[in-house]
Scaffold this active site. Structure first.
Site, PDB file in Angstrom:
ATOM      1  N   GLN A 102     -10.566  28.465  14.669  1.00  0.00           N
ATOM      2  CA  GLN A 102      -9.731  29.415  15.427  1.00  0.00           C
ATOM      3  C   GLN A 102     -10.304  30.815  15.275  1.00  0.00           C
ATOM      4  O   GLN A 102     -10.519  31.299  14.157  1.00  0.00           O
ATOM      5  CB  GLN A 102      -8.289  29.371  14.922  1.00  0.00           C
ATOM      6  CG  GLN A 102      -7.375  30.405  15.583  1.00  0.00           C
ATOM      7  CD  GLN A 102      -7.265  31.688  14.768  1.00  0.00           C
ATOM      8  OE1 GLN A 102      -7.325  31.644  13.546  1.00  0.00           O
ATOM      9  NE2 GLN A 102      -7.142  32.828  15.442  1.00  0.00           N
ATOM     10  N   TYR A 109     -10.017  34.916  15.960  1.00  0.00           N
ATOM     11  CA  TYR A 109      -9.405  36.162  16.385  1.00  0.00           C
ATOM     12  C   TYR A 109     -10.543  37.037  16.902  1.00  0.00           C
ATOM     13  O   TYR A 109     -11.526  37.260  16.176  1.00  0.00           O
ATOM     14  CB  TYR A 109      -8.712  36.863  15.219  1.00  0.00           C
ATOM     15  CG  TYR A 109      -7.340  36.313  14.884  1.00  0.00           C
ATOM     16  CD1 TYR A 109      -6.360  36.209  15.864  1.00  0.00           C
ATOM     17  CD2 TYR A 109      -7.016  35.914  13.592  1.00  0.00           C
ATOM     18  CE1 TYR A 109      -5.096  35.711  15.561  1.00  0.00           C
ATOM     19  CE2 TYR A 109      -5.758  35.415  13.276  1.00  0.00           C
ATOM     20  CZ  TYR A 109      -4.799  35.322  14.271  1.00  0.00           C
ATOM     21  OH  TYR A 109      -3.555  34.834  13.979  1.00  0.00           O
ATOM     22  N   TYR A 145       6.122  33.763   3.476  1.00  0.00           N
ATOM     23  CA  TYR A 145       5.090  34.051   4.480  1.00  0.00           C
ATOM     24  C   TYR A 145       5.032  32.918   5.517  1.00  0.00           C
ATOM     25  O   TYR A 145       4.880  33.163   6.722  1.00  0.00           O
ATOM     26  CB  TYR A 145       3.728  34.227   3.794  1.00  0.00           C
ATOM     27  CG  TYR A 145       2.558  34.312   4.741  1.00  0.00           C
ATOM     28  CD1 TYR A 145       2.403  35.405   5.591  1.00  0.00           C
ATOM     29  CD2 TYR A 145       1.602  33.296   4.796  1.00  0.00           C
ATOM     30  CE1 TYR A 145       1.329  35.486   6.471  1.00  0.00           C
ATOM     31  CE2 TYR A 145       0.527  33.365   5.661  1.00  0.00           C
ATOM     32  CZ  TYR A 145       0.400  34.468   6.506  1.00  0.00           C
ATOM     33  OH  TYR A 145      -0.667  34.529   7.370  1.00  0.00           O
ATOM     34  N   ARG A 202       6.275  34.229  15.465  1.00  0.00           N
ATOM     35  CA  ARG A 202       5.829  35.293  14.545  1.00  0.00           C
ATOM     36  C   ARG A 202       5.364  36.553  15.270  1.00  0.00           C
ATOM     37  O   ARG A 202       5.029  37.533  14.632  1.00  0.00           O
ATOM     38  CB  ARG A 202       4.681  34.766  13.660  1.00  0.00           C
ATOM     39  CG  ARG A 202       5.121  33.633  12.768  1.00  0.00           C
ATOM     40  CD  ARG A 202       3.946  32.867  12.203  1.00  0.00           C
ATOM     41  NE  ARG A 202       3.291  33.506  11.090  1.00  0.00           N
ATOM     42  CZ  ARG A 202       3.697  33.457   9.828  1.00  0.00           C
ATOM     43  NH1 ARG A 202       4.812  32.814   9.531  1.00  0.00           N
ATOM     44  NH2 ARG A 202       3.011  34.036   8.868  1.00  0.00           N
ATOM     45  N   LYS A 256      -5.229  29.745  22.921  1.00  0.00           N
ATOM     46  CA  LYS A 256      -3.958  29.561  22.211  1.00  0.00           C
ATOM     47  C   LYS A 256      -3.042  30.764  22.408  1.00  0.00           C
ATOM     48  O   LYS A 256      -3.500  31.908  22.329  1.00  0.00           O
ATOM     49  CB  LYS A 256      -4.255  29.393  20.716  1.00  0.00           C
ATOM     50  CG  LYS A 256      -3.041  29.277  19.827  1.00  0.00           C
ATOM     51  CD  LYS A 256      -3.465  28.931  18.408  1.00  0.00           C
ATOM     52  CE  LYS A 256      -2.276  28.678  17.506  1.00  0.00           C
ATOM     53  NZ  LYS A 256      -1.629  29.903  17.038  1.00  0.00           N
ATOM     54  N   HIS A 263       3.156  31.546  18.772  1.00  0.00           N
ATOM     55  CA  HIS A 263       2.676  31.847  17.409  1.00  0.00           C
ATOM     56  C   HIS A 263       3.759  31.493  16.378  1.00  0.00           C
ATOM     57  O   HIS A 263       3.930  32.182  15.372  1.00  0.00           O
ATOM     58  CB  HIS A 263       2.294  33.327  17.303  1.00  0.00           C
ATOM     59  CG  HIS A 263       1.106  33.585  16.414  1.00  0.00           C
ATOM     60  ND1 HIS A 263      -0.149  33.831  16.880  1.00  0.00           N
ATOM     61  CD2 HIS A 263       0.984  33.629  15.061  1.00  0.00           C
ATOM     62  CE1 HIS A 263      -0.995  34.036  15.881  1.00  0.00           C
ATOM     63  NE2 HIS A 263      -0.332  33.906  14.756  1.00  0.00           N
ATOM     64  N   ARG A 306       7.097  41.009  10.320  1.00  0.00           N
ATOM     65  CA  ARG A 306       7.995  40.089   9.603  1.00  0.00           C
ATOM     66  C   ARG A 306       8.597  40.847   8.430  1.00  0.00           C
ATOM     67  O   ARG A 306       7.872  41.284   7.529  1.00  0.00           O
ATOM     68  CB  ARG A 306       7.221  38.850   9.140  1.00  0.00           C
ATOM     69  CG  ARG A 306       6.761  37.967  10.275  1.00  0.00           C
ATOM     70  CD  ARG A 306       6.071  36.722   9.759  1.00  0.00           C
ATOM     71  NE  ARG A 306       4.887  37.017   8.978  1.00  0.00           N
ATOM     72  CZ  ARG A 306       3.667  37.218   9.473  1.00  0.00           C
ATOM     73  NH1 ARG A 306       3.455  37.131  10.777  1.00  0.00           N
ATOM     74  NH2 ARG A 306       2.649  37.499   8.694  1.00  0.00           N
ATOM     75  N   THR A 353      -7.318  32.711  19.871  1.00  0.00           N
ATOM     76  CA  THR A 353      -5.905  33.109  19.876  1.00  0.00           C
ATOM     77  C   THR A 353      -5.729  34.374  20.696  1.00  0.00           C
ATOM     78  O   THR A 353      -6.373  35.396  20.434  1.00  0.00           O
ATOM     79  CB  THR A 353      -5.412  33.299  18.429  1.00  0.00           C
ATOM     80  OG1 THR A 353      -5.532  32.036  17.767  1.00  0.00           O
ATOM     81  CG2 THR A 353      -3.966  33.757  18.396  1.00  0.00           C
ATOM     82  N   SER A 400      -8.328  28.659  10.413  1.00  0.00           N
ATOM     83  CA  SER A 400      -8.041  30.018  10.884  1.00  0.00           C
ATOM     84  C   SER A 400      -9.161  30.987  10.500  1.00  0.00           C
ATOM     85  O   SER A 400      -9.783  30.848   9.440  1.00  0.00           O
ATOM     86  CB  SER A 400      -6.732  30.493  10.251  1.00  0.00           C
ATOM     87  OG  SER A 400      -6.587  31.892  10.385  1.00  0.00           O
TER      88      SER A 400
HETATM   89  C1  LIG Z   1       1.942  30.994   7.780  1.00  0.00           C
HETATM   90  C2  LIG Z   1       1.373  30.956   9.168  1.00  0.00           C
HETATM   91  C3  LIG Z   1       0.159  31.556   9.417  1.00  0.00           C
HETATM   92  C4  LIG Z   1      -0.387  31.517  10.710  1.00  0.00           C
HETATM   93  N1  LIG Z   1      -1.635  32.042  10.933  1.00  0.00           N
HETATM   94  C5  LIG Z   1      -2.214  31.881  12.140  1.00  0.00           C
HETATM   95  C6  LIG Z   1      -3.569  32.266  12.335  1.00  0.00           C
HETATM   96  O1  LIG Z   1      -4.234  32.736  11.433  1.00  0.00           O
HETATM   97  N2  LIG Z   1      -4.092  32.094  13.575  1.00  0.00           N
HETATM   98  C7  LIG Z   1      -3.364  31.562  14.620  1.00  0.00           C
HETATM   99  O2  LIG Z   1      -3.885  31.422  15.726  1.00  0.00           O
HETATM  100  N3  LIG Z   1      -2.094  31.166  14.436  1.00  0.00           N
HETATM  101  C8  LIG Z   1      -1.506  31.291  13.229  1.00  0.00           C
HETATM  102  N4  LIG Z   1      -0.227  30.845  13.031  1.00  0.00           N
HETATM  103  C9  LIG Z   1       0.477  30.180  14.130  1.00  0.00           C
HETATM  104  C10 LIG Z   1       0.214  28.665  14.134  1.00  0.00           C
HETATM  105  O3  LIG Z   1      -1.104  28.381  14.506  1.00  0.00           O
HETATM  106  C11 LIG Z   1       1.148  27.916  15.087  1.00  0.00           C
HETATM  107  O4  LIG Z   1       1.096  28.527  16.354  1.00  0.00           O
HETATM  108  C12 LIG Z   1       2.585  27.860  14.607  1.00  0.00           C
HETATM  109  O5  LIG Z   1       2.642  27.716  13.213  1.00  0.00           O
HETATM  110  C13 LIG Z   1       3.301  26.677  15.258  1.00  0.00           C
HETATM  111  O6  LIG Z   1       4.628  26.651  14.882  1.00  0.00           O
HETATM  112  P1  LIG Z   1       5.208  25.722  13.697  1.00  0.00           P
HETATM  113  O7  LIG Z   1       4.843  26.403  12.423  1.00  0.00           O
HETATM  114  O8  LIG Z   1       6.670  25.754  13.966  1.00  0.00           O
HETATM  115  O9  LIG Z   1       4.592  24.353  13.819  1.00  0.00           O
HETATM  116  C14 LIG Z   1       0.338  30.890  11.769  1.00  0.00           C
HETATM  117  C15 LIG Z   1       1.568  30.297  11.484  1.00  0.00           C
HETATM  118  C16 LIG Z   1       2.092  30.323  10.206  1.00  0.00           C
HETATM  119  C17 LIG Z   1       3.404  29.634   9.953  1.00  0.00           C
END
Ligand SMILES: Cc1cc2nc3c(=O)[nH]c(=O)nc-3n(C[C@H](O)[C@H](O)[C@H](O)COP(=O)(O)O)c2cc1C
Length: 381
Positions: free
Chosen positions: A128, A130, A25, A279, A252, A276, A165, A156, A107
């Site tokens: 953060q 949503y 994940y 993702r 964001k 993100h 994914r 976000t 989050s």
């Molecule tokens: C497992 C996972 C869960 C995430 N969940 C959220 C989230 O709930 N809210 C959000 O704004 N970004 C979420 N993100 C994005 C992160 O805030 C961030 O933009 C991203 O991880 C940055 O890239 P990096 O993992 O390469 O440092 C998530 C990222 C990952 C890896």
């Protein structure tokens, strides 16, 4: 394994400690994962200028992000289900960040709730948001973030609908989880993780279950979240949130100069250049390749922050050189948490600090405030 020296070491350790479905994940991107990979790979295209025989004593990495002091220009990014990398993960990570002196962002989709994190920290953390369809729930969430003394709201913008994914689908990762023989085996081979999980009550979405109408357990949660992301979200909603919140606002998920200008027009305090973590829109450019263009477009009007692909202190320095006031790490701290709990988050931060400090010195600089494009040997983007 001996003491982890790199974020990659922490990742390897986490792979052995965390059940596959939760490790995957974190370590996954949308579709082909091309943007996820590009986020990391593009950093290596940027080269640093080696300087010699300049005074390298008394160095400082201290800075501010939206006016708040930070021991270095790194915050913990909001990540959903962090409490599944390690029991009580958000509380542990928030404590590690507080002790280190960097911001922690919780989050909306966390396992530990806003109130859980507030109960173990003394410094205000960031929340953060949503913006979900149930605007009444959003108003209550903002009220809870205010009551917990959160000092910045990170909205976000890049998740109006969910990217896909493949790993999560193949692993049956959903709310409620699809329990199969395979997933049971994944848990059985990670006994320490299971024991820690049995010791905590926090195994569901703490900000949602019991707070959103009609969401009382895991199965009602699944139906609720599936319909809650809002494809109609607009800049008007951002203005509504800004008024409702009344405090520091960070937007964001900006990856385009035009969107950056619209974000600056809202009067927000900062934007985060982000895709993100690869993702959402697979095929989008890497975050770092867009950073200089966005800084050129709005850097004189709004604080520009950055995330995506940071795996070392060198990467942070490169992002700062390209104009980021601060950066966020997602997976690096998740790997640390999965590998070693709170100590692992501290280790991830220490690794990044040390790499950044030595790199800054070898580039002939003593203060992070003086880092600009002049420390780069090339600017490929
Ligand atoms: C497992 C996972 C869960 C995430 N969940 C959220 C989230 O709930 N809210 C959000 O704004 N970004 C979420 N993100 C994005 C992160 O805030 C961030 O933009 C991203 O991880 C940055 O890239 P990096 O993992 O390469 O440092 C998530 C990222 C990952 C890896």
């Amino acid at each position: 394994m001996s003491k982890p020296l790199t974020i990659a070491d922490l990742k390897n350790l986490a792979r052995r400690r965390v059940p596959k479905m939760f490790f995957d994940y974190a370590d996954s991107g949308a579709w082909t994962e091309g943007t996820y990979r590009a986020n990391e790979d593009d950093f290596s295209k940027i080269k640093l200028r080696q300087r010699v025989l300049v005074d390298m004593t008394d160095r400082s990495l201290a800075t501010t992000m939206v006016g708040e002091r930070a021991a270095m220009p790194v915050a913990l990014a909001p990540t959903g289900m962090t409490g599944m990398q390690h029991a009580d993960g958000e509380m542990l990570a928030a404590k590690a960040a507080e002790e280190f002196g960097v911001p922690f962002t919780l989050s909306t989709m966390s396992i530990c709730s806003i109130e859980d994190v507030a109960s173990v920290t003394t410094r205000p953390f960031w929340f953060q948001l949503y913006v979900l369809r149930d605007r009444g729930f959003v108003e209550r969430l903002i009220g809870r973030a205010k009551a917990a003394n959160c000092s910045a709201l990170v909205v976000t913008a890049d998740l109006q609908i969910l990217g896909q994914r493949h790993k999560d689908i193949r692993n049956g990762l959903s709310a409620p989880p699809k329990w199969t023989l395979n997933s049971a085996l994944q848990l059985a081979t990670r006994p320490q993780w299971c024991l820690d999980m049995l010791r905590t009550q926090r195994r569901s979405f703490g900000n949602i279950v019991g707070h959103a109408s009609n969401v009382s357990d895991l199965s009602s949660l699944g139906a609720w979240t599936a319909e809650q992301f809002d494809p109609r979200l607009s800049w008007d909603d951002i203005r509504w949130i800004k008024d409702l919140w009344g405090g520091k606002l960070i937007i964001k998920g900006i990856l385009d100069e035009e969107d950056a200008r619209a974000a600056a027009d809202t009067g927000a305090d900062a934007i985060i250049v982000s895709n993100h973590g690869g993702r959402q829109l697979d095929g989008a450019p890497s975050s770092i390749s867009m950073l200089p263009k966005i800084v050129d477009a709005v850097g004189d009007r709004i604080e520009v922050h950055f995330d995506g692909g940071i795996r070392s202190g060198q990467d942070v320095l490169k992002a700062v050189a390209l104009g980021a006031r601060g950066t966020y790490i997602g997976r690096p701290f998740l790997y640390g948490l999965g590998a070693m709990g709170k100590q692992g988050v501290t280790t991830a931060l220490e690794i990044i600090r040390k790499e950044m400090d030595i790199t800054m010195a070898l580039c002939g600089k003593r203060d992070i405030q003086h880092i600009d494009r002049s420390v780069l040997a090339n600017t490929p983007f």
